[in-house]
Write a protein that holds these residues in place. Structure first.
Motif, PDB file in Angstrom:
ATOM      1  N   LEU A 277      -5.030 -41.992   3.963  1.00  0.00           N
ATOM      2  CA  LEU A 277      -6.371 -42.520   4.206  1.00  0.00           C
ATOM      3  C   LEU A 277      -7.410 -41.695   3.455  1.00  0.00           C
ATOM      4  CD1 LEU A 277      -7.622 -44.802   5.895  1.00  0.00           C
ATOM      5  CD2 LEU A 277      -7.996 -43.131   7.716  1.00  0.00           C
ATOM      6  N   ALA A 278      -7.219 -40.382   3.417  1.00  0.00           N
ATOM      7  CA  ALA A 278      -8.149 -39.518   2.673  1.00  0.00           C
ATOM      8  C   ALA A 278      -8.101 -39.836   1.184  1.00  0.00           C
ATOM      9  CB  ALA A 278      -7.802 -38.054   2.919  1.00  0.00           C
ATOM     10  N   ILE A 279      -6.895 -40.051   0.656  1.00  0.00           N
ATOM     11  CA  ILE A 279      -6.762 -40.403  -0.762  1.00  0.00           C
ATOM     12  C   ILE A 279      -7.442 -41.733  -1.044  1.00  0.00           C
ATOM     13  CG2 ILE A 279      -5.101 -41.043  -2.554  1.00  0.00           C
ATOM     14  CD1 ILE A 279      -3.199 -38.998  -1.350  1.00  0.00           C
ATOM     15  N   GLN A 280      -7.241 -42.708  -0.143  1.00  0.00           N
ATOM     16  CA  GLN A 280      -7.849 -44.020  -0.369  1.00  0.00           C
ATOM     17  C   GLN A 280      -9.361 -43.978  -0.228  1.00  0.00           C
ATOM     18  OE1 GLN A 280      -5.605 -46.555   2.283  1.00  0.00           O
ATOM     19  NE2 GLN A 280      -4.044 -46.959   0.737  1.00  0.00           N
ATOM     20  N   ASP A 281      -9.861 -43.039   0.569  1.00  0.00           N
ATOM     21  CA  ASP A 281     -11.320 -42.845   0.603  1.00  0.00           C
ATOM     22  C   ASP A 281     -11.827 -42.397  -0.766  1.00  0.00           C
ATOM     23  OD1 ASP A 281     -11.736 -43.601   3.220  1.00  0.00           O
ATOM     24  OD2 ASP A 281     -11.466 -41.580   4.027  1.00  0.00           O
ATOM     25  N   ASP A 282     -11.059 -41.486  -1.392  1.00  0.00           N
ATOM     26  CA  ASP A 282     -11.435 -41.041  -2.742  1.00  0.00           C
ATOM     27  C   ASP A 282     -11.349 -42.194  -3.732  1.00  0.00           C
ATOM     28  OD1 ASP A 282     -11.857 -38.509  -1.799  1.00  0.00           O
ATOM     29  OD2 ASP A 282      -9.882 -37.752  -2.392  1.00  0.00           O
ATOM     30  N   ASN A 283     -10.271 -43.002  -3.625  1.00  0.00           N
ATOM     31  CA  ASN A 283     -10.115 -44.129  -4.537  1.00  0.00           C
ATOM     32  C   ASN A 283     -11.252 -45.137  -4.371  1.00  0.00           C
ATOM     33  OD1 ASN A 283      -7.752 -42.995  -5.453  1.00  0.00           O
ATOM     34  ND2 ASN A 283      -6.402 -44.309  -4.231  1.00  0.00           N
TER      35      ASN A 283
ATOM     36  N   ASP B 298     -12.094 -54.259  -8.042  1.00  0.00           N
ATOM     37  CA  ASP B 298     -11.479 -52.960  -7.794  1.00  0.00           C
ATOM     38  C   ASP B 298     -11.963 -52.368  -6.476  1.00  0.00           C
ATOM     39  OD1 ASP B 298     -10.334 -53.332 -10.223  1.00  0.00           O
ATOM     40  OD2 ASP B 298     -10.966 -51.419 -11.090  1.00  0.00           O
ATOM     41  N   ALA B 299     -13.253 -52.463  -6.238  1.00  0.00           N
ATOM     42  CA  ALA B 299     -13.802 -51.908  -4.998  1.00  0.00           C
ATOM     43  C   ALA B 299     -13.282 -52.661  -3.779  1.00  0.00           C
ATOM     44  CB  ALA B 299     -15.330 -51.957  -5.038  1.00  0.00           C
ATOM     45  N   GLU B 300     -13.148 -53.978  -3.892  1.00  0.00           N
ATOM     46  CA  GLU B 300     -12.638 -54.762  -2.762  1.00  0.00           C
ATOM     47  C   GLU B 300     -11.162 -54.464  -2.500  1.00  0.00           C
ATOM     48  OE1 GLU B 300     -14.477 -56.479  -0.706  1.00  0.00           O
ATOM     49  OE2 GLU B 300     -16.211 -55.852  -1.901  1.00  0.00           O
ATOM     50  N   GLN B 301     -10.402 -54.299  -3.592  1.00  0.00           N
ATOM     51  CA  GLN B 301      -8.993 -53.929  -3.415  1.00  0.00           C
ATOM     52  C   GLN B 301      -8.862 -52.562  -2.743  1.00  0.00           C
ATOM     53  OE1 GLN B 301      -7.243 -54.185  -7.325  1.00  0.00           O
ATOM     54  NE2 GLN B 301      -6.562 -56.310  -7.004  1.00  0.00           N
ATOM     55  N   ALA B 302      -9.711 -51.627  -3.161  1.00  0.00           N
ATOM     56  CA  ALA B 302      -9.679 -50.287  -2.559  1.00  0.00           C
ATOM     57  C   ALA B 302     -10.068 -50.349  -1.085  1.00  0.00           C
ATOM     58  CB  ALA B 302     -10.612 -49.352  -3.322  1.00  0.00           C
ATOM     59  N   ARG B 303     -11.048 -51.167  -0.770  1.00  0.00           N
ATOM     60  CA  ARG B 303     -11.472 -51.296   0.619  1.00  0.00           C
ATOM     61  C   ARG B 303     -10.391 -51.939   1.485  1.00  0.00           C
ATOM     62  NH1 ARG B 303     -15.228 -54.660   3.610  1.00  0.00           N
ATOM     63  NH2 ARG B 303     -15.347 -56.105   1.862  1.00  0.00           N
ATOM     64  N   ALA B 304      -9.709 -52.953   0.936  1.00  0.00           N
ATOM     65  CA  ALA B 304      -8.639 -53.621   1.682  1.00  0.00           C
ATOM     66  C   ALA B 304      -7.468 -52.669   1.922  1.00  0.00           C
ATOM     67  CB  ALA B 304      -8.175 -54.860   0.915  1.00  0.00           C
ATOM     68  N   SER B 305      -7.107 -51.883   0.903  1.00  0.00           N
ATOM     69  CA  SER B 305      -5.996 -50.938   1.058  1.00  0.00           C
ATOM     70  C   SER B 305      -6.310 -49.898   2.124  1.00  0.00           C
ATOM     71  CB  SER B 305      -5.706 -50.255  -0.275  1.00  0.00           C
ATOM     72  OG  SER B 305      -5.253 -51.193  -1.231  1.00  0.00           O
ATOM     73  N   ARG B 306      -7.546 -49.412   2.099  1.00  0.00           N
ATOM     74  CA  ARG B 306      -7.927 -48.417   3.103  1.00  0.00           C
ATOM     75  C   ARG B 306      -7.881 -48.995   4.513  1.00  0.00           C
ATOM     76  NH1 ARG B 306     -11.303 -46.614   6.573  1.00  0.00           N
ATOM     77  NH2 ARG B 306     -11.848 -44.374   6.691  1.00  0.00           N
ATOM     78  N   ALA B 307      -8.343 -50.217   4.672  1.00  0.00           N
ATOM     79  CA  ALA B 307      -8.352 -50.853   5.995  1.00  0.00           C
ATOM     80  C   ALA B 307      -6.913 -51.061   6.502  1.00  0.00           C
ATOM     81  CB  ALA B 307      -9.100 -52.173   5.938  1.00  0.00           C
ATOM     82  N   GLN B 308      -6.013 -51.446   5.605  1.00  0.00           N
ATOM     83  CA  GLN B 308      -4.623 -51.643   6.018  1.00  0.00           C
ATOM     84  C   GLN B 308      -3.989 -50.326   6.464  1.00  0.00           C
ATOM     85  OE1 GLN B 308      -2.825 -53.511   2.632  1.00  0.00           O
ATOM     86  NE2 GLN B 308      -3.696 -55.530   3.088  1.00  0.00           N
TER      87      GLN B 308
END
Length: 483
Positions: free
Chosen positions: A202-208, A225-235
């Motif tokens: 989760l910390a890494i995905q926050d950076d991403n 890209d930002a939406e994909q990063a947000r979706a990955s973090r939420a999952q």
């Protein structure tokens, strides 16, 4: 008296034999046990009485030993063992004479007119009480059932086998509780590791997500890209509540297993530690060792012995029975002379069932059928024990291989994800590639944790399958009840 002597002589001349069948087969070959395992294992025999200490984990050791002392399932097994012990005492009493004593006192008083009148010298008249009568009595009765055909001895043998079986059941409960504590402890440590992995990811995905946002603002990439990063973090964030719920369930189970409230052991496990790692090799001995090391197998053997002894009980019901008894009695009008006159008698009787509508014969046949079923259950317990050992050993070997492969995969995924992250920062790759590499890293981390947990669980299962956790050199004895 001559008639009594003739009766006893006739009884002595009756054919005396034990009604019990021969002892069931106990040799490994008679039970179909092979000489060796179908898998290659370390040779030799190990003392597995305290197998949990081989994990070198003080917290695990403390929990297992606390459960052995305070678990409520074990307390129930102890109570059943104590009941079986007293049932054996009751059964053994049938081989001894029964003696009963009695004492009595009675007094009769006249209702009316029981006295007489006399005239005193002074001319007055008085009435003398006709007086009541007192009676004191003592009695002693004794009886003895002669075990002509071994029915009583067979009943005692059945009770003894049931008591021994209760002891082995007690040991099986101990072994089951110890194993369950260890499995839940491993599960709790594995969940702690998975929670730590999820939080690190989760910390890494926050950076991403932050990097993707900067690149979108700079016009270097689209908002995809930002939406994909947000979706990955939420999952990833969505996995945390489920992992924490599973961790809480494992810890609560540990509390109950140790005889405490569900949350009692949370402070003990608050500090995360690695999943315990046991020894590399476990000496499995030979398959025949299972016959004396597994308490459930020995319990099944005791059940077979008890069922076999019941055949003798049922057979004795078809044969004559002899009872011998006697009595002593004394009566007196006052306590001081009660032992002056003592009378007594001695008697014996022979009984034989002449007609029961086939009930006794059916009971005998039913007892033989029960013994056949108990023998099949015994063989099934033996073969299932061998199956448990081999399955646990293969599971342990497979988990070790998977652990090695996941360690390699984690090393490669870590390097690949680091490279992909640097390339994305530099604009040399897209977010989809980065996301795929991050997912591979998470999968490798969790896969390694699961393989380590599977290895520890398989080792626990192997120790349990081999009968570790109790002293197999003797049947357990119920502790004396506290007063």
């Amino acid at each position: 008296m001559k008639r009594m002597s003739s009766l006893l002589a006739a009884v002595i001349l009756l054919p005396s034999c034990s009604a019990g069948p021969a002892s069931p087969p106990r040799s490994a070959s008679a039970l179909g046990v092979p000489d060796g395992w179908s898998v290659t294992a370390a040779s030799g025999v190990e003392d597995l009485t305290a197998w949990w200490r081989r994990f070198d984990d003080p917290v695990l050791t403390g929990l297992v030993e606390q459960a052995a002392a305070s678990n409520l399932d074990i307390a129930q097994a102890v109570a059943r063992l104590r009941q079986a012990r007293e049932a054996l005492v009751v059964s053994g009493a049938s081989l001894l004479p029964s003696v009963n004593g009695s004492a009595g006192f009675s007094r009769t008083e006249p209702v009316r007119g029981g006295g007489s009148t006399i005239t005193l010298p002074d001319g007055s008249v008085t009435t003398i009480d006709g007086g009541g009568r007192s009676n004191f009595s003592l009695g002693l009765d004794a009886s003895y059932q002669v075990d002509l055909f071994g029915g009583l001895r067979s009943a005692v043998a059945a009770s003894r086998a049931q008591y021994e079986g209760a002891g082995f059941d007690y040991a099986a409960v101990i072994l089951s509780v110890e194993s369950e504590v260890a499995r839940n402890y491993v599960l709790a440590r594995a969940l702690q590791a998975q929670i730590a992995n999820a939080r690190a990811n989760l910390a890494i995905q926050d950076d991403n997500l932050e990097i993707a946002g900067f690149r979108v603002q700079a016009g270097l990439v689209s908002s995809v890209d930002a939406e994909q990063a947000r979706a990955s973090r939420a999952q990833t964030a969505a996995t945390l509540p489920a992992l924490e719920q599973q961790y809480n369930a494992a810890v609560s189970r540990l509390g109950v297993l140790t005889g405490q409230a569900p949350g009692a052991v949370k402070p003990v496990l608050e500090q995360p530690t690695p999943i315990p790692d046991g020894p590399d090799d476990v000496a499995m001995g030979i398959p025949a060792d299972v016959l004396r090391q597994r308490p459930d197998v020995r319990s099944a053997e005791s059940a077979l012995l008890a069922a076999s002894a019941q055949i003798g009980v049922a057979r004795a019901q078809l044969l004559p029975s002899l009872s011998i008894g006697g009595n002593l009695a004394s009566n007196a009008s006052n306590a001081g002379s009660i032992l002056d006159t003592i009378t007594g008698g001695l008697f014996a009787s022979i009984g034989q069932a002449l007609f029961s509508g086939g009930r006794l014969q059916a009971q005998y046949r039913a007892s033989r059928a029960a013994a056949d079923g108990a023998f099949a259950a015994y063989r099934s317990a033996v073969l299932s024990a061998l199956e448990d050992v081999e399955n646990a050993f293969v599971a342990l070997r497979a988990a070790r291989e998977r652990e090695g492969q996941f360690a390699t995969a984690l090393d490669a995924a870590s390097a690949s994800a680091l490279l992909a992250r640097d390339q994305y920062r530099s604009g040399l790759t897209d977010f989809t590639t980065l996301n795929a590499q991050e997912a591979a890293l998470v999968s490798a981390r969790n896969g390694l944790v699961q393989a380590q947990a599977d290895k520890a669980s398989a080792l626990i299962a192997l120790y349990a399958a081999l009968g570790g956790g109790w002293d197999s050199s003797a049947a357990p004895v119920a502790p004396a009840p506290s007063r």
